[in-house]
Design an enzyme around this catalytic site. Structure first.
Site, mmCIF file in Angstrom:
data_model
loop_
_atom_site.group_PDB
_atom_site.id
_atom_site.type_symbol
_atom_site.label_atom_id
_atom_site.label_comp_id
_atom_site.label_asym_id
_atom_site.label_seq_id
_atom_site.Cartn_x
_atom_site.Cartn_y
_atom_site.Cartn_z
ATOM 1 N N SER A 162 0.831 -1.204 0.000
ATOM 2 C CA SER A 162 0.000 0.000 0.000
ATOM 3 C C SER A 162 0.863 1.250 0.000
ATOM 4 O O SER A 162 1.971 1.253 0.530
ATOM 5 C CB SER A 162 -0.876 -0.022 1.270
ATOM 6 N N TYR A 206 -1.361 -0.537 10.867
ATOM 7 C CA TYR A 206 -1.697 -1.237 9.611
ATOM 8 C C TYR A 206 -0.593 -1.005 8.579
ATOM 9 O O TYR A 206 -0.030 -1.952 8.022
ATOM 10 C CB TYR A 206 -3.041 -0.749 9.057
ATOM 11 N N LYS A 230 2.426 -3.559 6.700
ATOM 12 C CA LYS A 230 2.751 -3.659 5.271
ATOM 13 C C LYS A 230 4.247 -3.426 5.058
ATOM 14 O O LYS A 230 4.921 -4.148 4.319
ATOM 15 C CB LYS A 230 1.953 -2.622 4.462
HETATM 16 C C1 WQD Z 1 -9.641 9.517 0.995
HETATM 17 C C2 WQD Z 1 -9.860 11.011 1.226
HETATM 18 C C3 WQD Z 1 -10.069 11.604 3.547
HETATM 19 C C4 WQD Z 1 -13.804 9.364 4.127
HETATM 20 C C5 WQD Z 1 -7.015 4.453 3.036
HETATM 21 C C6 WQD Z 1 -5.904 3.702 3.705
HETATM 22 C C7 WQD Z 1 -4.976 3.145 2.670
HETATM 23 C C8 WQD Z 1 -5.754 2.318 1.674
HETATM 24 C C9 WQD Z 1 -6.870 3.155 1.047
HETATM 25 C C10 WQD Z 1 -5.571 0.018 2.346
HETATM 26 C C11 WQD Z 1 -9.056 11.567 2.408
HETATM 27 C C12 WQD Z 1 -11.379 11.870 2.801
HETATM 28 C C13 WQD Z 1 -12.673 9.920 3.550
HETATM 29 C C14 WQD Z 1 -14.842 10.210 4.581
HETATM 30 C C15 WQD Z 1 -13.574 12.128 3.877
HETATM 31 N N1 WQD Z 1 -6.285 1.166 2.293
HETATM 32 N N2 WQD Z 1 -12.561 11.268 3.440
HETATM 33 N N3 WQD Z 1 -14.681 11.566 4.441
HETATM 34 O O1 WQD Z 1 -7.320 7.365 3.924
HETATM 35 O O2 WQD Z 1 -6.450 7.894 1.567
HETATM 36 O O3 WQD Z 1 -6.466 5.555 2.356
HETATM 37 O O4 WQD Z 1 -7.691 3.634 2.121
HETATM 38 O O5 WQD Z 1 -4.537 -0.254 1.814
HETATM 39 O O6 WQD Z 1 -4.019 2.341 3.327
HETATM 40 O O7 WQD Z 1 -5.164 4.618 4.499
HETATM 41 O O8 WQD Z 1 -8.618 6.664 1.838
HETATM 42 O O9 WQD Z 1 -10.982 6.842 1.208
HETATM 43 O O10 WQD Z 1 -10.380 6.874 3.685
HETATM 44 O O11 WQD Z 1 -9.854 8.859 2.255
HETATM 45 O O12 WQD Z 1 -13.453 13.359 3.770
HETATM 46 O O13 WQD Z 1 -15.903 9.767 5.124
HETATM 47 O O14 WQD Z 1 -11.230 11.239 1.537
HETATM 48 O O15 WQD Z 1 -9.803 12.650 4.472
HETATM 49 O O16 WQD Z 1 -8.656 12.891 2.092
HETATM 50 P P1 WQD Z 1 -7.174 6.985 2.482
HETATM 51 P P2 WQD Z 1 -10.036 7.261 2.279
#
Ligand code: WQD
Length: 345
Positions: free
Chosen positions: A124, A148, A152
């Site tokens: 990741s 997490y 990885k």
């Molecule tokens: C994306 C953007 C949030 C939810 C995670 C893991 C990563 C991988 C992918 C496993 C950010 C914003 C999100 C919400 C929001 N997983 N957001 N409201 O955090 O980049 O990555 O998932 O491998 O390891 O860390 O993905 O989709 O949670 O967030 O504003 O309800 O959307 O702040 O900017 P992230 P995400």
């Protein structure tokens, strides 16, 4: 000779199984169904009109793992299985270290025992440290900021040490950016248990009326519109990247690749693209930043393009289109319409 896919009923694993079967591979899946359901196997079978061998179980069960390698002449392993919630890992780090690391060690030992020496590992972008300039290349500095992500990173280093001690091995490490979207048929997609942590499944559940509004975690980041910027990649593009990684694994070596599009989109960009697709406004409110979030993260995908002959083909509009089609076809999610193993009592 079959490919063993650990975690093959999960979101990325299931889409990868479809691509493997459609490209003539035999597939054996081992999954403990802790975050998926048996229905995924039926979806894979109906989408490909191919059969798939499935073992319900856990990589921690060494006897079962040896029995699988005894029963099938496994050619290579694509290793998805593991716990993957950032938030949960902060709450319960020991569980993440013990499960993610010990299951990988078990797998490595049994593979060695049966002289199976090709592994594609699901890593990741979360392994990259926060202070890297964008876009991220594979040589960028590494430092995970949650348990997490640290599992990885530790597994990547375990595999590298294993390779250095056993140069007959082939390891292909794939660092995913932000997988979203669903199978183009609308028949398979992401189906998180409970309230979604990630942006796209949250948006689709707001659009279908399951959740009242989207919480945007911060609009005061140093980004064009103040919201977080990410490299969203279509899950089918990601699945196809694994086929190319299997080809690369025909060479011995230790290889690492970013699987991203090379484009960064903000939360508002995603909302705007999704509203075009679903034809309705997505209500939202701005909250404080979420702990552990970085302002921006997107890939330099050139190395995968050059060495895997792979690049992402789908853009944000198709990712939103396919996510929405899947959500409409699957309004209640697995929780309501599928029996989880744990639900069987
Ligand atoms: C994306 C953007 C949030 C939810 C995670 C893991 C990563 C991988 C992918 C496993 C950010 C914003 C999100 C919400 C929001 N997983 N957001 N409201 O955090 O980049 O990555 O998932 O491998 O390891 O860390 O993905 O989709 O949670 O967030 O504003 O309800 O959307 O702040 O900017 P992230 P995400």
């Amino acid at each position: 000779m079959p490919i063993l896919v650990t975690g093959g009923t999960g979101y990325i694993g299931s889409h990868t199984c479809v691509e493997l079967l459609e490209n003539g591979h035999d597939v054996v899946v081992l999954d403990n169904l802790s975050n998926s359901s048996l229905d995924v196997l039926n979806r894979i079978r109906s989408l490909t009109n191919k059969d798939i061998t499935f073992y319900e179980g856990d990589l921690l069960d060494r006897d079962q793992l040896e029995a699988i390698f005894n029963a099938h002449q496994i050619d290579a392993v694509i290793h998805f299985a593991g716990l993957k919630s950032v938030g949960e890992s902060v709450q319960d780090p020991n569980r993440y270290y013990s499960i993610n690391l010990n299951s990988t060690l078990n797998l490595l030992q049994v593979m060695d025992q049966f002289h199976v020496r090709k592994m594609i590992f699901s890593s990741s972008a979360t392994v990259y440290s926060e202070d890297n300039p964008m876009p991220l290349s594979e040589s960028a500095s590494l430092q995970a900021i949650n348990p997490y992500g640290r599992t990885k990173l530790i597994i990547e280093q375990m595999l590298k040490d294993h390779y250095q001690a056993n140069p007959a091995w082939s390891f292909v490490i794939l660092r995913y950016f932000n997988p979203i979207g669903a199978h183009l048929s609308g028949e398979m997609g992401e189906d998180p248990r409970g309230r979604p942590n990630n942006l796209m499944p949250y948006i689709t559940q707001v659009a279908i009326g399951k959740l009242p509004e989207l919480n945007i975690f911060g609009n005061d980041y140093p980004t064009p519109d103040g919201t977080g910027v990410r490299d969203y990649i279509h899950v089918v593009d990601l699945a196809k990247g694994h086929l190319q990684a299997l080809e690369k694994a025909k060479e011995t070596g230790f290889f690492t690749y970013n699987l991203g599009t090379g484009k960064g989109y903000s939360v508002f960009d995603v909302i705007e693209a999704f509203e075009k697709v679903c034809g309705q406004k997505i209500p939202y409110r701005i909250l404080n930043r979420r702990q552990g979030d970085v302002p921006a993260c997107w890939a330099n995908p050139e190395k995968a393009k050059k060495e895997l002959y792979w690049e992402a083909k789908f853009g944000l509009d198709e990712m939103c289109r396919d996510s929405w089609l899947w959500q409409m076809r699957n309004p209640n999610g697995y929780e309501k319409t599928h029996t989880f193993v744990s639900d069987k009592g």
